[in-house]
Design a protein around this motif. Structure first.
Motif, mmCIF file in Angstrom:
data_model
loop_
_atom_site.group_PDB
_atom_site.id
_atom_site.type_symbol
_atom_site.label_atom_id
_atom_site.label_comp_id
_atom_site.label_asym_id
_atom_site.label_seq_id
_atom_site.Cartn_x
_atom_site.Cartn_y
_atom_site.Cartn_z
ATOM 1 N N LYS A 1 15.878 8.708 -25.401
ATOM 2 C CA LYS A 1 16.252 8.753 -23.967
ATOM 3 C C LYS A 1 17.529 9.647 -23.392
ATOM 4 N N GLY A 2 16.897 9.705 -21.934
ATOM 5 C CA GLY A 2 17.863 11.151 -21.301
ATOM 6 C C GLY A 2 17.566 11.896 -21.673
ATOM 7 N N ASP A 3 17.386 12.224 -22.713
ATOM 8 C CA ASP A 3 17.252 14.273 -23.601
ATOM 9 C C ASP A 3 16.265 14.725 -22.653
ATOM 10 N N TRP A 4 15.984 16.330 -22.546
ATOM 11 C CA TRP A 4 15.230 17.177 -22.004
ATOM 12 C C TRP A 4 14.763 17.677 -22.607
ATOM 13 N N LEU A 5 13.178 18.428 -22.412
ATOM 14 C CA LEU A 5 12.552 18.321 -23.428
ATOM 15 C C LEU A 5 11.716 19.765 -22.756
ATOM 16 N N GLY A 6 11.506 20.794 -23.802
ATOM 17 C CA GLY A 6 10.871 22.181 -22.747
ATOM 18 C C GLY A 6 11.627 23.819 -22.881
ATOM 19 N N PHE A 7 12.759 23.583 -23.074
ATOM 20 C CA PHE A 7 13.903 24.231 -23.329
ATOM 21 C C PHE A 7 13.303 25.677 -23.977
ATOM 22 N N ASP A 8 12.991 25.506 -24.572
ATOM 23 C CA ASP A 8 12.223 26.627 -25.182
ATOM 24 C C ASP A 8 11.556 27.287 -25.054
ATOM 25 N N GLY A 9 10.700 26.733 -24.059
ATOM 26 C CA GLY A 9 9.782 27.697 -23.371
ATOM 27 C C GLY A 9 10.240 28.981 -22.416
ATOM 28 N N ILE A 10 11.612 28.509 -22.097
ATOM 29 C CA ILE A 10 12.324 29.260 -20.710
ATOM 30 C C ILE A 10 11.657 31.050 -20.827
ATOM 31 N N ALA A 11 12.508 31.094 -22.272
ATOM 32 C CA ALA A 11 12.698 32.840 -22.764
ATOM 33 C C ALA A 11 11.214 32.859 -23.072
ATOM 34 N N SER A 12 10.455 33.034 -23.604
ATOM 35 C CA SER A 12 9.590 33.297 -24.206
ATOM 36 C C SER A 12 8.352 33.129 -22.739
ATOM 37 N N GLY A 13 7.927 31.952 -22.483
ATOM 38 C CA GLY A 13 6.879 31.643 -21.424
ATOM 39 C C GLY A 13 5.879 30.529 -22.143
ATOM 40 N N ALA A 14 6.486 30.215 -23.367
ATOM 41 C CA ALA A 14 5.465 29.485 -23.993
ATOM 42 C C ALA A 14 6.839 28.546 -24.880
ATOM 43 N N TYR A 15 6.040 27.347 -24.772
ATOM 44 C CA TYR A 15 6.821 26.725 -26.224
ATOM 45 C C TYR A 15 6.374 26.620 -27.181
ATOM 46 N N THR A 16 7.866 26.770 -27.979
ATOM 47 C CA THR A 16 7.779 27.184 -29.285
ATOM 48 C C THR A 16 7.475 26.356 -30.144
ATOM 49 N N CYS A 17 7.179 25.075 -29.544
ATOM 50 C CA CYS A 17 7.312 23.722 -31.006
ATOM 51 C C CYS A 17 6.060 22.390 -30.280
ATOM 52 N N ASP A 18 5.787 21.884 -30.810
ATOM 53 C CA ASP A 18 5.615 20.919 -30.754
ATOM 54 C C ASP A 18 6.695 19.118 -30.064
ATOM 55 N N ALA A 19 5.875 18.817 -29.579
ATOM 56 C CA ALA A 19 6.904 17.691 -28.378
ATOM 57 C C ALA A 19 6.033 16.817 -29.413
ATOM 58 N N VAL A 20 6.459 16.016 -30.067
ATOM 59 C CA VAL A 20 5.566 14.583 -30.799
ATOM 60 C C VAL A 20 6.503 13.441 -30.719
ATOM 61 N N ALA A 21 5.499 11.884 -29.209
ATOM 62 C CA ALA A 21 6.310 10.766 -30.002
ATOM 63 C C ALA A 21 6.456 10.142 -31.165
ATOM 64 N N LEU A 22 7.304 9.268 -31.346
ATOM 65 C CA LEU A 22 7.387 8.888 -32.664
ATOM 66 C C LEU A 22 6.978 6.921 -32.004
ATOM 67 N N ASP A 23 7.440 6.703 -31.075
ATOM 68 C CA ASP A 23 6.973 5.270 -30.398
ATOM 69 C C ASP A 23 6.936 5.276 -28.946
ATOM 70 N N VAL A 24 6.210 4.133 -28.688
ATOM 71 C CA VAL A 24 6.310 4.128 -26.962
ATOM 72 C C VAL A 24 7.122 5.020 -26.169
ATOM 73 N N GLY A 25 6.337 5.426 -25.815
ATOM 74 C CA GLY A 25 7.725 5.823 -24.545
ATOM 75 C C GLY A 25 7.467 6.210 -23.095
ATOM 76 N N GLU A 26 8.106 6.666 -22.284
ATOM 77 C CA GLU A 26 7.459 7.555 -20.587
ATOM 78 C C GLU A 26 8.182 8.663 -20.760
ATOM 79 N N VAL A 27 7.912 9.547 -20.569
ATOM 80 C CA VAL A 27 7.982 11.503 -20.288
ATOM 81 C C VAL A 27 7.864 11.635 -18.270
ATOM 82 N N TRP A 28 9.224 11.754 -17.794
ATOM 83 C CA TRP A 28 8.727 11.940 -16.961
ATOM 84 C C TRP A 28 8.803 13.882 -16.418
ATOM 85 N N SER A 29 8.128 14.466 -15.788
ATOM 86 C CA SER A 29 7.354 16.073 -16.380
ATOM 87 C C SER A 29 8.358 16.430 -15.231
#
Length: 265
Positions: free
Chosen positions: A102-130
């Motif tokens: 909770k509180g972490d940001w996801l997606g910084f890996d995609g800034i440089a190349s314009g594409a995400y470089t990995c999969d971001a996968v939920a391990l349990d129930v959660g809520e994501v703000w995009s």
């Protein structure tokens, strides 16, 4: 609760407010949990009051926030839940390369190349703000506080990744597992969550994958921690771990770094 002159909304309007109130910076060393919780609350409030469209999504275990190779368009803030970052190695194997809370940001890996470089996968129930990245950049032109918020999030992520690499390079197998549990407990504690009993959302194989160990080595390390009285299992399934004293994990790691006395000649 936040003892600073400008309210969050005024801070955004002024565009010059610091990322974190001064009193929180003073308290952070003595009370890191309070500082982290206030920082998370401040981040979420800034996003709510930014005027930017927020896509809020409920996810369940196994759901992906984004996939490797997908075009980068947005950054994602974790409102709740636990997530793993997975990439594919050159020989086609899945590799767990990060864990987020909770509180972490996801997606910084995609800034440089314009594409995400990995999969971001939920391990349990959660809520994501995009939030759209280009919209964030536009907003930051007149509101430097938004830029500070992003830079601070990037810095925290880099520091945590460096700590993980240091663990892999310097600790024994048993100590690596102990350090994995220690970091998990600290992440929960900083977010005001229960730490005396934690649920391992990762399988033994995934933990080993993340730590550069085999499944069997992880199982042996956990069994050794039980025998040492550092942890215990709450049930036969061995997913729920009891940790009566989190400092015992740190002490175990410290002992592993202490050279054994030379044998008497």
């Amino acid at each position: 609760m936040m003892l600073h002159a400008a309210t969050p909304s005024n801070a955004l309007a002024a565009g010059t407010a610091p990322l974190r109130p001064t009193f929180l910076a003073r308290r952070s060393a003595a009370d890191p949990a309070a500082a982290t919780q206030a920082l998370i609350a401040d981040t979420l409030q800034r996003l709510r009051e930014s005027g930017l469209p927020l896509h809020r999504r409920l996810v369940h275990a196994g759901d992906t926030v984004y996939r490797c190779g997908e075009a980068f368009k947005a950054l994602h803030v974790l409102h709740s839940g636990f997530f793993k970052m997975v990439t594919i190695t050159a020989d086609g194997r899945e590799q767990v390369v990060g864990l987020h809370f909770k509180g972490d940001w996801l997606g910084f890996d995609g800034i440089a190349s314009g594409a995400y470089t990995c999969d971001a996968v939920a391990l349990d129930v959660g809520e994501v703000w995009s939030v759209d990245y280009e919209a964030l950049l536009t907003l930051s032109v007149n509101k430097p506080g938004v830029t500070n918020m992003l830079h601070a999030a990037m810095s925290r992520q880099m520091a945590r990744e460096r700590e993980s690499i240091l663990s892999l390079c310097t600790l024994s197998a048993d100590a690596r597992v102990a350090d994995f549990l220690r970091q998990w407990v600290e992440a929960l504690d900083r977010r005001g969550l229960r730490t005396d009993r934690i649920t391992l959302c990762l399988t033994r194989a995934e933990i080993g994958n993340f730590l550069g160990m085999t499944l069997e080595s992880v199982s042996r390390a956990l069994s050794r921690l039980v025998r040492e009285g550092v942890i215990n299992f709450a049930e036969k399934g061995r997913r729920h771990v009891r940790i009566a004293d989190s400092q015992a994990l740190g002490a175990y790691i410290a002992r592993s770094l202490t050279p054994e006395p030379a044998a008497l000649q």
